[in-house]
Enzyme design. Structure first.
Site, mmCIF file in Angstrom:
data_model
loop_
_atom_site.group_PDB
_atom_site.id
_atom_site.type_symbol
_atom_site.label_atom_id
_atom_site.label_comp_id
_atom_site.label_asym_id
_atom_site.label_seq_id
_atom_site.Cartn_x
_atom_site.Cartn_y
_atom_site.Cartn_z
ATOM 1 N N SER A 211 57.639 -4.990 0.519
ATOM 2 C CA SER A 211 57.885 -5.919 -0.762
ATOM 3 C C SER A 211 57.706 -7.107 -1.566
ATOM 4 O O SER A 211 56.591 -7.783 -1.254
ATOM 5 C CB SER A 211 59.486 -5.875 -1.490
ATOM 6 O OG SER A 211 60.129 -5.590 -2.278
ATOM 7 N N ASN A 212 58.053 -7.578 -2.521
ATOM 8 C CA ASN A 212 58.249 -8.735 -2.377
ATOM 9 C C ASN A 212 58.893 -9.454 -3.113
ATOM 10 O O ASN A 212 59.854 -9.477 -3.403
ATOM 11 C CB ASN A 212 56.895 -9.155 -3.803
ATOM 12 C CG ASN A 212 57.232 -7.680 -4.923
ATOM 13 O OD1 ASN A 212 58.475 -8.332 -5.562
ATOM 14 N ND2 ASN A 212 56.863 -6.621 -5.107
ATOM 15 N N ARG A 213 58.604 -10.848 -3.613
ATOM 16 C CA ARG A 213 59.528 -11.746 -4.154
ATOM 17 C C ARG A 213 60.018 -11.687 -5.169
ATOM 18 O O ARG A 213 61.488 -12.566 -5.909
ATOM 19 C CB ARG A 213 58.959 -13.566 -4.368
ATOM 20 C CG ARG A 213 58.529 -13.473 -2.772
ATOM 21 C CD ARG A 213 58.090 -14.740 -2.794
ATOM 22 N NE ARG A 213 57.439 -15.551 -1.482
ATOM 23 C CZ ARG A 213 58.039 -15.907 0.102
ATOM 24 N NH1 ARG A 213 59.669 -15.779 -0.278
ATOM 25 N NH2 ARG A 213 57.435 -15.749 1.379
ATOM 26 N N ALA A 278 57.603 -6.198 -11.027
ATOM 27 C CA ALA A 278 56.078 -6.599 -9.368
ATOM 28 C C ALA A 278 55.956 -5.428 -8.742
ATOM 29 O O ALA A 278 56.792 -5.136 -7.997
ATOM 30 C CB ALA A 278 56.808 -7.578 -8.846
#
Ligand code: CTP
Length: 405
Positions: A211-213, A278
């Protein structure tokens, strides 16, 4: 622009229920949000709370039946009723529900309710048995049939010590609903906006993902700003810990592939698409069915590209909906404007919101953001650090300009 509660006249009717004390918190919160709050207490409400409580939190006179019989009593209810943008009776007792349903006008609150032409919102609070009683249920149906909006009651602990359906909705829940109801005649009323927000998660095996932030805060704040100006909002949201914006249709998704499917399923008839999410650019070729075990050796993952949702939407609009506006975000760490402009042109967007995520002050998870708008006509608008909601307001202003509203 300000929130839709600011400057609105709201009557809060308070009736005889132990939840009357929570109405003071509600009156306080609505006042803090900028409303002009006039409280009317029934005789039985004054057994639980005093007018002074409400006067103290609203800085305005709180009314009781004494005012109905005072000097200008014959007009006070007309004045209150005609000024009101919303009549909110919270808590509303079984007795007051019965009076409202049958047009009985024997106290200041019920007379005012009869004279009012504004929308009404009713938040019941009573014992579960009283709420379930066929008489009350019929009254609720009559009032709903006339367009009254009900908030609650909710299940939970009641003053009687029992658990059941009769609990007063939390003041924050009521506040959110009131904010939504008062926003419906905003300048974006009738405009339908679809947004993607939050991160995506790409499964590696049953317990792990890539995943991402992204926290989703920016996307949710934009959705709130759009709702506040009257838009109809559909959110396709990746996993976040945020409460859903009141009034938005929310479709929860996990992966980029699910996000794409949900977007395409909800794209028809939209006036704008805003791609804040995102989205993962790569996903594992296949998620393992079983948890991947360690072997003492290196592990190589094979990742394949995901579909670019924004580009797909932009292509789709050329075919089916040329008037739809398409807005993207660009998260960049270097050659920020050059890269963003390239994305704007390649993806065929009307506007790209450039987010420099390589700055010393973090953007991910923060409440503030610093963005620049680059539009197709070559205009560049650079903004200072601002609340993520304010970024949403800037986008609302862009849409209003584009649509000449
Ligand atoms: N986006 C999308 N689908 C993807 C990837 C990105 O819809 N699979 C959208 C994002 O929501 C954003 C815009 O495309 O509005 C740009 O995303 P960004 O991550 O900045 O750029 P990418 O196009 O992914 O390119 P790169 O990662 O190489 O910078």
């Amino acid at each position: 622009m300000s929130n839709p509660i600011t400057g609105k006249h709201i009557i809060i009717g308070v009736t005889g229920s132990i939840a009357a004390y929570k109405a003071a918190e509600l009156a306080s919160k609505l006042t803090q949000a900028g409303a002009l709050v006039d409280c009317i207490l029934t005789e039985s409400a004054t057994r639980f709370v005093t007018p002074l409580t409400f006067q103290s939190v609203t800085s305005r006179k709180a009314y009781t039946d004494d005012d109905l019989w005072a000097g200008e009593g014959h007009v006070v209810h007309i004045g209150l009723a005609h000024e009101a943008d919303l009549l909110l009776i919270a808590p509303v007792s079984a007795n007051t529900l019965a009076k409202l349903a049958h047009g009985i006008a024997d106290n200041l609150l019920s007379v005012t309710a009869l004279a009012a032409t504004c929308p009404s919102v009713l938040a019941p609070a009573m014992d579960a048995g009283m709420y379930a009683h066929p008489a009350t249920q019929q009254n609720v149906q009559i009032l709903k049939g006339r367009g009254a909006e009900f908030i609650g009651p909710e299940p939970g602990h009641l003053a009687s010590g029992l658990i059941g359906l009769g609990r007063f909705a939390e003041p924050d829940t009521i506040l959110r609903r009131v904010r939504y109801l008062l926003s419906r005649d905003g300048k974006l009323a009738g405009k339908r906006v679809l947004l993607t927000v939050g991160p995506t998660q790409e499964a590696l095996d049953p317990v792990r993902y890539i995943s991402n932030r992204s926290s989703g805060k920016q996307g949710y704040a934009i959705a709130q700003a759009l709702l506040d100006e009257g838009a109809t909002v559909t959110l396709v949201s990746g996993p976040t810990n945020l409460p859903f914006p009141e009034g938005a249709q929310v479709i929860e998704v996990t992966s980029a592939a699910e996000m794409k499917d949900a977007v395409l399923a909800h794209l028809a008839d939209k006036d704008a698409f805003i791609s804040v999410a995102a989205v993962a650019d790569f996903t594992p070729r296949a998620a393992a069915d079983e948890k991947i075990k360690k072997t003492g050796h290196n592990l190589t993952l094979e990742l394949v590209p995901t579909v670019d949702i924004l580009r797909t939407v932009s292509e789709e609009r050329r075919r089916s909906n040329p008037n739809m506006l398409v807005i993207g975000f660009a998260a960049e760490t270097n050659r920020v404007y050059e890269n963003a402009l390239k994305k704007l042109q390649e993806k065929g967007l009307d506007l790209i919101v450039v987010n420099n995520v390589g700055q010393p002050q973090p953007v991910f998870g923060a409440d503030q953001n610093k963005v620049t708008f680059l539009s197709l006509d070559g205009q560049r608008q650079e903004f200072p650090w601002m609340e993520k909601y304010a970024v949403g307001e800037k986008l609302v202003e862009f849409l209003l300009r584009k649509w000449d509203l």
